[in-house]
Design an enzyme around this catalytic site. Structure first.
Site, PDB file in Angstrom:
ATOM      1  N   HIS A   1     -17.010  -9.998 -30.941  1.00 55.92           N
ATOM      2  CA  HIS A   1     -17.174  -9.091 -32.080  1.00 55.92           C
ATOM      3  C   HIS A   1     -15.918  -8.257 -32.306  1.00 55.92           C
ATOM      4  O   HIS A   1     -15.964  -7.233 -32.984  1.00 55.92           O
ATOM      5  CB  HIS A   1     -18.414  -8.218 -31.863  1.00 55.92           C
TER       6      HIS A   1
ATOM      7  N   LYS B   1      11.068   1.267 -13.493  1.00 56.66           N
ATOM      8  CA  LYS B   1      11.196   2.245 -12.398  1.00 56.66           C
ATOM      9  C   LYS B   1      12.567   2.904 -12.449  1.00 56.66           C
ATOM     10  O   LYS B   1      12.692   4.119 -12.292  1.00 56.66           O
ATOM     11  CB  LYS B   1      11.047   1.545 -11.041  1.00 56.66           C
TER      12      LYS B   1
ATOM     13  N   GLU C   1       2.899 -11.808 -13.431  1.00 64.64           N
ATOM     14  CA  GLU C   1       4.029 -11.464 -12.556  1.00 64.64           C
ATOM     15  C   GLU C   1       4.647 -12.688 -11.913  1.00 64.64           C
ATOM     16  O   GLU C   1       5.821 -12.672 -11.548  1.00 64.64           O
ATOM     17  CB  GLU C   1       3.571 -10.488 -11.453  1.00 64.64           C
TER      18      GLU C   1
HETATM   19  O1  PA5 Z   1       2.336  -8.120  -6.742  1.00 62.66           O
HETATM   20  C1  PA5 Z   1       3.150  -7.264  -6.440  1.00 62.66           C
HETATM   21  O2  PA5 Z   1       4.007  -7.452  -5.547  1.00 62.66           O
HETATM   22  C2  PA5 Z   1       3.135  -5.890  -7.109  1.00 62.66           C
HETATM   23  O3  PA5 Z   1       2.204  -5.836  -8.123  1.00 62.66           O
HETATM   24  C3  PA5 Z   1       2.831  -4.817  -6.086  1.00 62.66           C
HETATM   25  O4  PA5 Z   1       1.612  -5.112  -5.474  1.00 62.66           O
HETATM   26  C4  PA5 Z   1       2.787  -3.432  -6.728  1.00 62.66           C
HETATM   27  O5  PA5 Z   1       3.973  -3.151  -7.382  1.00 62.66           O
HETATM   28  C5  PA5 Z   1       2.537  -2.360  -5.657  1.00 62.66           C
HETATM   29  O6  PA5 Z   1       3.500  -2.446  -4.664  1.00 62.66           O
HETATM   30  P1  PA5 Z   1       3.332  -1.769  -3.255  1.00 62.66           P
HETATM   31  O7  PA5 Z   1       2.213  -2.423  -2.544  1.00 62.66           O
HETATM   32  O8  PA5 Z   1       4.633  -1.991  -2.563  1.00 62.66           O
HETATM   33  O9  PA5 Z   1       3.057  -0.312  -3.497  1.00 62.66           O
END
Ligand code: PA5
Length: 456
Positions: free
Chosen positions: A319, A433, A298
């Site tokens: 394996h 989303k 990310e």
């Molecule tokens: O690293 C990030 O920002 C994302 O992976 C969020 O943690 C994830 O989308 C969950 O978001 P939230 O905590 O707003 O529910």
């Protein structure tokens, strides 16, 4: 500030890049040193991209004692009430806690009776209908409590899970007691979860504004579930604080393992190695790899750039994926997370008949065999064209996991700035989303709904 450990000086995580030598020169790695110094300044002085999300940088050394105390007391309350503790969250609001808890806990904890701490289970990290209905039938039979974690307070997966579990808790215990069994961890002010928590009177903890999800394991997001599971959050924070202290001293590659790792992986990327496989040799580290994949994927994967983070669990995956790594396309490099000393000792027994031919290793520790597998694999993969970075962690405990968490976070920021991306946002996560909301007919998405249906 966490208490200083009153143990002898703890060891530290080390980075070894010697087995990248046949692929990139030392010069190619050290060519990134000035860039690392610049990036390091930008991170510490908060002048780079995404600089409003740098709250994690000095979090370990500045964490409030009163927060640690409050988390410990909430954890004790949940331990009293619950056999099972459900952590509802996804992505950065889930993976850090799971990585630490599963690294520390007995591999068979779920099946062992007589636990004196709640067993942690997870929800809201998927939308599997069977998963949810199986979870409810488990929770019918056990005392439980939960935390719902969402920084935005609006994420669909945990919101669905919480709606269902809130109803279940209220039916099982009555509304008043259900409130006592819920802790919400969310934004200080905004989001649907914050409003719900205020309206219902849940205990809450705050995800700091300047800490993004995947960098939030040392905030209540990670610390509360880890404390409920019975692990020492002060030592976790202390390990991170020591790595933070090391980072502060210098950005020179010989003095800063985070900068050395970041420089080496960028040099490998520049040479065409665009997939990094994080390798572990202990099954407890599976979720640590999952956390690392999220952190790096990310943070770096944007603007059509970034090393693809993959993970394998050896020797299991030798394996399966071992064949590809040895002889498939040569765009890979490996980063091996090597744990110097496991927490237990066990030797291989001798056998009078020796029908399996294993007497040559009788009397040796299982870990010695694991270590020889690790060394043999490293050499085989290097011979097969896969460069190897080795991270050695002295052991698996809260303190060393704290070091490792901070190490990966800082190296990720330094790496992301090297790619000239913002390592603290995740704009790409919105695309699915938007489509999902359109397909589900969410109010406000009418036009998108009409358009997307034509594409099916
Ligand atoms: O690293 C990030 O920002 C994302 O992976 C969020 O943690 C994830 O989308 C969950 O978001 P939230 O905590 O707003 O529910």
């Amino acid at each position: 500030m966490p208490n200083k450990l009153n143990k002898t000086k703890m060891k530290s995580l080390k980075v070894d890049i010697r087995k990248t030598a046949g692929f990139i020169s030392e010069g190619a790695v050290y060519a990134f040193e000035n860039q690392m110094i610049k990036n390091h300044e930008a991170v510490l002085n908060k002048t780079g991209k995404g600089n409003d999300f740098l709250g994690w940088v000095d979090l370990p050394s500045t964490i409030d004692e009163s927060l640690l105390k409050s988390i410990a007391s909430s954890a004790a309350k949940m331990q009293e009430k619950a056999e099972l503790f459900v952590v509802i969250g996804i992505g950065g609001s889930y993976l850090g806690a799971r990585a630490v808890i599963e690294a520390l806990q007995d591999n068979f904890a779920a099946l062992k009776t007589g636990r004196n701490k709640p067993f942690i289970i997870y929800a809201g990290q998927n939308i599997g209908e069977d998963y949810m209905s199986q979870l409810l039938s488990l929770l019918d039979k056990h005392d439980y409590a939960l935390t719902v974690i969402s920084k935005s307070g609006t994420t669909t997966e945990p919101a669905i899970a919480f709606r269902i579990l809130k109803n279940h808790l209220e039916e099982k215990y009555g509304k008043k007691e259900a409130v006592e069994r819920i802790i919400a961890i969310t934004d200080q002010e905004k989001g649907a979860l914050k409003k719900l928590a205020d309206d219902e009177g849940y205990q809450t903890y705050v995800v700091p504004d300047d800490v993004g999800g995947r960098y939030s394991v040392l905030t209540p997001v990670g610390l509360l579930p880890i404390a409920v599971a019975g692990y020492d959050i002060r030592q976790l924070v202390q390990g991170a604080a020591d790595m933070e202290g090391l980072n502060r001293k210098s950005a020179r590659l010989n003095d800063n393992p985070m900068a050395l790792y970041a420089a080496t992986r960028n040099a490998l990327y520049q040479s065409g190695k665009n997939v990094e496989i994080l390798v572990n040799y202990l099954p407890n580290l599976y979720y640590l790899t999952e956390w690392w994949k999220q952190l790096y994927g990310e943070s770096e994967g944007k603007e059509n750039k970034g090393i693809f983070p993959a993970g394998v669990n050896f020797t299991t995956d030798l394996h399966s994926m071992g064949q590809y790594i040895q002889e498939g396309e040569r765009m890979l490099f490996e980063t091996v997370l090597s744990v110097e000393e496991p927490n237990t000792k066990m030797t291989i027994p001798s056998d009078g008949q020796n029908l399996d031919g294993l007497n040559y290793i009788a009397g040796k520790r299982i870990d010695e065999v694991n270590k020889m597998a690790e060394l043999g694999t490293m050499l085989a993969h290097v011979d097969g064209g896969v460069p190897n970075i080795r991270l050695s962690l002295p052991g698996i405990n809260e303190y060393y996991l704290g070091q490792l968490i901070y190490f990966f976070e800082m190296a990720c920021a330094l790496s992301g700035y090297t790619l000239d991306v913002n390592p603290f946002d995740q704009p790409g996560v919105e695309a699915y989303k938007k489509n999902m909301f359109a397909l589900l007919g969410k109010p406000g998405f009418e036009k998108a709904t009409e358009e997307i249906r034509k594409r099916l």
